[in-house]
Design a protein around this motif. Structure first.
Motif, mmCIF file in Angstrom:
data_model
loop_
_atom_site.group_PDB
_atom_site.id
_atom_site.type_symbol
_atom_site.label_atom_id
_atom_site.label_comp_id
_atom_site.label_asym_id
_atom_site.label_seq_id
_atom_site.Cartn_x
_atom_site.Cartn_y
_atom_site.Cartn_z
ATOM 1 N N SER A 89 0.836 -1.207 0.000
ATOM 2 C CA SER A 89 0.000 0.000 0.000
ATOM 3 C C SER A 89 0.868 1.252 0.000
ATOM 4 N N THR A 90 1.949 1.221 0.782
ATOM 5 C CA THR A 90 2.848 2.384 0.827
ATOM 6 C C THR A 90 3.438 2.651 -0.544
ATOM 7 N N GLY A 91 3.888 1.590 -1.197
ATOM 8 C CA GLY A 91 4.458 1.746 -2.536
ATOM 9 C C GLY A 91 3.452 2.319 -3.516
ATOM 10 N N HIS A 92 2.210 1.835 -3.466
ATOM 11 C CA HIS A 92 1.184 2.327 -4.387
ATOM 12 C C HIS A 92 0.797 3.773 -4.083
ATOM 13 N N MET A 93 0.787 4.138 -2.800
ATOM 14 C CA MET A 93 0.480 5.533 -2.460
ATOM 15 C C MET A 93 1.595 6.464 -2.918
ATOM 16 N N ILE A 94 2.844 6.006 -2.818
ATOM 17 C CA ILE A 94 3.967 6.800 -3.314
ATOM 18 C C ILE A 94 3.847 6.993 -4.824
ATOM 19 N N ILE A 95 3.498 5.919 -5.523
ATOM 20 C CA ILE A 95 3.320 5.995 -6.975
ATOM 21 C C ILE A 95 2.171 6.949 -7.322
ATOM 22 N N ALA A 96 1.034 6.797 -6.597
ATOM 23 C CA ALA A 96 -0.122 7.660 -6.851
ATOM 24 C C ALA A 96 0.227 9.120 -6.597
ATOM 25 N N GLN A 97 0.943 9.363 -5.507
ATOM 26 C CA GLN A 97 1.347 10.736 -5.178
ATOM 27 C C GLN A 97 2.245 11.319 -6.258
ATOM 28 N N SER A 98 3.151 10.485 -6.753
ATOM 29 C CA SER A 98 4.067 10.937 -7.799
ATOM 30 C C SER A 98 3.320 11.253 -9.087
ATOM 31 N N LEU A 99 2.412 10.352 -9.500
ATOM 32 C CA LEU A 99 1.657 10.552 -10.735
ATOM 33 C C LEU A 99 0.716 11.751 -10.652
#
Length: 283
Positions: A23-33
């Motif tokens: 979840s942390t990885g996906h939130m980081i990706i979402a935040q970046s995008l």
């Protein structure tokens, strides 16, 4: 952070918190995008909305979560024996929680630095995905009802949980693999992972909230963004309820291989973008 951005990140959190995909990885990706600026509040937001996901576990499993054992001969039992026996479930959760609590406190600043690295997330998604392809073959156990978890196994699973401090590993993946390595079935390992998430994520949320309040501008940031936090937690709660129901049914029937391929594909795409020079950084 706008309400729309908060809702999107909260949906990502609710969908991925209890799945072995990070979840942390996906939130980081979402935040970046989304191009969301990584300031003091945003870093706290991604942790605090885990509280909504915690509530989903308690609501779905309330009969098992609020369970107290009958103590035989309780009228003659000493206080320590009575407390250890009656609240055995919670003592086991505490045993599983202790390793992450100690290491999380010691390496908190280092973890915060890693949270800004999309490269670390990408690599760990791929490596974890490769592991997921073989988990069912290595630890194949029959789905034969609820299994008793010993104090030793709870502590060992808690040690596995510490690996998830590296963004992209997945707390769910680490604890489920830890449980299966100790002889638990897929369903029982997943459910204990959910239960262990409650004290772990509650502590992380409380610590991050306290840290935000104690900072120079934290209290003002909290007041200004209280609506965003409430919306984020509500969305994470609702989405996590649905995700848990799906995950338990799916993993019991089909195992983890599909999640492994998903991790490899997502991590591979991110690595390809990074290597091609595409900007995927936390602002």
């Amino acid at each position: 952070m706008s309400i729309i951005e908060a809702i999107i990140i909260a949906i990502v959190e609710g969908l991925t918190e209890f799945l072995p995909v990070s979840s942390t990885g996906h939130m980081i990706i979402a935040q970046s995008l989304l191009g969301v600026e990584s300031n003091e509040f945003v870093k706290a937001f991604t942790v605090i909305i885990q509280f909504g996901a915690i509530l989903s576990v308690i609501v779905l499993y309330w009969r098992r979560f609020f369970r107290f054992r009958e103590v035989p001969g309780s009228e003659n039992a000493g206080f320590l024996k009575y407390a250890l026996y009656k609240y055995e479930f919670y003592w086991k959760l505490l045993m599983g929680f202790i390793p992450a609590a100690i290491l999380g406190f010691i390496f908190n600043d280092m973890i915060d630095e890693l949270l800004e690295s999309v490269l670390v997330v990408s690599i760990m998604l791929v490596l974890g995905g490769i592991l997921m392809l073989f988990v069912d073959r290595w630890f194949n156990r029959p789905e034969d009802g609820e299994q008793e978890i010993t104090y030793k196994n709870a502590f060992i699973i808690g040690c596995y949980q510490c690996i998830a401090m590296i963004p992209g590993v997945s707390r769910s993946m680490a604890t489920i693999v830890g449980g299966m390595s100790r002889g638990l079935s897929r369903r029982n390992a997943a459910e204990f992972s959910f239960f262990l998430a409650v004290p772990t994520m509650a502590a992380a949320t409380g610590y991050k909230l306290l840290k935000l309040i104690m900072s120079d501008t934290g209290f003002e940031l909290l007041k200004e963004n209280i609506g965003v936090l409430i919306v984020g937690n509500v969305v994470a709660f609702i989405v996590a309820l649905l995700a848990i129901k799906f995950f338990i049914g799916f993993v019991t029937k089909y195992g983890f291989k599909l999640f492994g391929w998903y991790r490899i594909i997502v991590g591979g795409i991110l690595l390809a973008l990074l290597l091609s020079g595409y900007e995927l950084t936390i602002i």
